[in-house]
Scaffold this motif. Structure first.
Motif: not given
Length: 145
Positions: A59-61, A81-83, A89-91
């Motif tokens: 999933x990507x948050x 949501x990104x780092x 994208x945060x996964x």
């Protein structure tokens, strides 16, 4: 509750891919949207370890904006949501048991005109924030207060 299908396929009915969003309950925390996360499912898979089968999803948050719903619409706003390092994208991988139900996201359009060439399959990539639509059905309204 009725059955829902959450899809993660690269081609839907011989067309473009379809990667649905869902509400994820990471643990026994707060009630309503304060205790839920929003994720876009990119892949379903399973693996076995020591004879036990683990059904999972990649999933990507999305993160909630603020601590309360939007004053005008009454809906929560989320953004991808990104780092901090590279803006990706945060996964992550989650167990299927943590997925509560499908989520319906509506773009926060802003003041710019939307291109007529924008495809529905690109909406989650084209906008920077989204409303979590609690008005999509009765169950969503009860859950996402």
């Amino acid at each position: 509750m009725r059955r829902e299908r959450i899809r993660a396929v690269k081609s839907w009915r011989r067309g473009l891919g379809r990667y649905n969003t869902s509400l994820v309950k990471p643990g026994p925390t707060a009630e309503g949207m304060r205790g839920l996360d929003v994720a876009r499912v990119r892949l379903f898979f399973s693996f076995s370890y020591e004879g036990v089968q683990y059904p999972c999803a990649l999933v990507r948050w999305f993160s909630r904006e603020g601590d309360s719903p939007d004053n005008t619409t009454g809906m929560w706003i989320v953004e991808p949501d990104t780092s901090d390092d590279d803006g990706e994208t945060l996964t992550s991988i989650i167990h299927l048991d943590t997925i509560l139900r499908a989520a319906h996201l509506l773009p926060v359009f802003g003041s710019e005109h939307v291109s007529r060439t924008l495809s529905f399959t690109d909406t989650l990539d084209a906008f920077s924030s989204f409303y979590v639509n609690k008005y999509v059905d009765h169950h969503a309204f009860e859950i996402a207060f």
